[in-house]
Motif scaffolding. Structure first.
Motif, mmCIF file in Angstrom:
data_model
loop_
_atom_site.group_PDB
_atom_site.id
_atom_site.type_symbol
_atom_site.label_atom_id
_atom_site.label_comp_id
_atom_site.label_asym_id
_atom_site.label_seq_id
_atom_site.Cartn_x
_atom_site.Cartn_y
_atom_site.Cartn_z
ATOM 1 N N ILE A 98 0.851 -1.197 0.000
ATOM 2 C CA ILE A 98 0.000 0.000 0.000
ATOM 3 C C ILE A 98 0.881 1.240 0.000
ATOM 4 O O ILE A 98 1.760 1.377 0.845
ATOM 5 C CB ILE A 98 -0.909 0.049 1.251
ATOM 6 N N GLN A 99 0.634 2.117 -0.945
ATOM 7 C CA GLN A 99 1.280 3.431 -0.980
ATOM 8 C C GLN A 99 0.164 4.474 -0.945
ATOM 9 O O GLN A 99 -0.813 4.348 -1.665
ATOM 10 C CB GLN A 99 2.090 3.610 -2.265
ATOM 11 N N LEU A 100 0.335 5.456 -0.110
ATOM 12 C CA LEU A 100 -0.640 6.537 -0.011
ATOM 13 C C LEU A 100 0.103 7.855 -0.126
ATOM 14 O O LEU A 100 1.123 8.062 0.527
ATOM 15 C CB LEU A 100 -1.378 6.487 1.330
ATOM 16 N N ILE A 121 -7.947 4.938 -6.065
ATOM 17 C CA ILE A 121 -7.208 3.692 -5.870
ATOM 18 C C ILE A 121 -6.745 3.226 -7.236
ATOM 19 O O ILE A 121 -7.560 3.010 -8.135
ATOM 20 C CB ILE A 121 -8.067 2.628 -5.180
ATOM 21 N N LEU A 131 -12.477 4.053 4.146
ATOM 22 C CA LEU A 131 -11.433 5.073 4.045
ATOM 23 C C LEU A 131 -11.934 6.449 4.483
ATOM 24 O O LEU A 131 -11.229 7.175 5.186
ATOM 25 C CB LEU A 131 -10.895 5.137 2.614
ATOM 26 N N PHE A 155 -4.195 6.282 -3.521
ATOM 27 C CA PHE A 155 -3.666 5.004 -3.053
ATOM 28 C C PHE A 155 -3.167 4.181 -4.237
ATOM 29 O O PHE A 155 -3.810 4.139 -5.291
ATOM 30 C CB PHE A 155 -4.763 4.177 -2.365
ATOM 31 N N ILE A 157 -2.474 0.304 -4.476
ATOM 32 C CA ILE A 157 -2.682 -0.905 -3.679
ATOM 33 C C ILE A 157 -2.551 -2.114 -4.586
ATOM 34 O O ILE A 157 -3.022 -2.100 -5.728
ATOM 35 C CB ILE A 157 -4.082 -0.889 -3.021
ATOM 36 N N ILE A 181 -5.990 -1.170 5.664
ATOM 37 C CA ILE A 181 -6.328 0.014 4.877
ATOM 38 C C ILE A 181 -6.799 1.138 5.783
ATOM 39 O O ILE A 181 -6.422 2.300 5.616
ATOM 40 C CB ILE A 181 -7.419 -0.324 3.820
ATOM 41 N N ALA A 185 -5.066 4.927 6.279
ATOM 42 C CA ALA A 185 -5.800 6.172 6.017
ATOM 43 C C ALA A 185 -5.979 7.023 7.259
ATOM 44 O O ALA A 185 -6.348 8.185 7.143
ATOM 45 C CB ALA A 185 -7.171 5.840 5.414
#
Length: 186
Positions: A98-100, A121, A131, A155, A157, A181, A185
Motif C-alpha cells: 500500500i502506498q498513499l 485507488i 477510508l 492510493f 494498492i 487500509i 488512512a
C-alpha cells in the motif's frame, strides 16, 4: 469497436450519446443534473491524471480547460483554487502493498457535506466508507461531528487486495484487509 493507436494530442468528441437509445433516456435526469454528473466525472479523471490535458466545450462555450501539469497539487489548485490548496497538508504512507500520497485539509476548510472528498485507488476514483471514516476519525476532536474533512488521497494498492466488483459502475470498493487500509488512512 476495436482498439487503435492514436497520436499524442488526439481529441475525442462525444455528441448525441443517447440519440438512438430511448430505453436509457428514461433514466436521465434534467440537463443540468446530467451536466453536473459529467463534470464530476471529468473532474475526478483530471485529478488522477494530472499529466493529461482536459478541455470541455458545452453548448459552444469552453467550460473546463485544464492543461497538463507536473503534479497532483498543481492540478488540485487549478481546479479548486488557492483558498483550498493553501489549507492542505501533504500526507504520505509507504508499505510493501500500500502506498498513499495526497493532501488533507486543515479543519478550517471542513465542509458540511462530503463534496470535497476524493479517493483514488490505482488511478480510479472510488467511494469507500472505510477510508472516508478512517480519515474523519484521524481528525479526532478537531472537527465538529457535523463537519467533514476535505481530502485528496491517492492510493496504490496491490490489486489482489481490492475488490472492485461491489458496485456496477465500480465506484465502491472493498478490501481484503480493511483494518490495514483503515490504519493507512488514519
Amino acid at each position: 469497436i476495436q482498439p487503435i493507436g492514436v497520436a499524442e494530442g488526439t481529441q475525442i468528441e462525444i455528441q448525441n450519446l443517447f440519440y438512438n437509445t430511448p430505453a436509457r433516456k428514461k433514466y436521465l435526469k434534467n440537463n443540468s443534473t446530467e451536466y453536473d454528473h459529467i463534470m464530476d466525472t471529468i473532474t475526478g479523471i483530471a485529478l488522477t491524471f494530472h499529466q493529461v490535458s482536459f478541455r470541455v466545450v458545452h453548448d459552444g462555450k469552453l467550460v473546463f480547460d485544464m492543461p497538463a501539469v507536473e503534479d497532483d497539487f498543481t492540478r488540485i489548485r487549478s481546479i479548486f483554487g488557492k483558498n483550498i490548496t493553501d489549507e492542505l497538508i501533504p500526507v504520505f504512507y509507504g508499505h510493501s502493498q500500500i502506498q498513499l500520497k495526497g493532501f488533507i485539509g486543515k479543519p478550517i476548510i471542513a465542509r458540511s457535506n462530503r463534496n470535497f472528498q476524493y479517493l483514488f485507488i490505482n488511478h480510479r476514483e472510488v467511494k469507500s466508507h472505510v477510508l472516508s471514516y478512517a480519515v474523519k476519525q484521524s481528525y479526532n476532536t478537531l472537527l465538529p461531528k457535523e463537519k467533514h474533512p476535505v481530502f485528496f488521497l491517492y492510493f496504490e494498492i496491490d490489486p489482489e487486495l481490492v475488490d472492485v466488483n461491489v458496485h456496477p459502475r465500480k465506484l465502491e470498493v472493498r478490501f481484503r484487509d480493511e483494518r490495514e487500509i483503515f490504519n493507512a488512512a488514519s
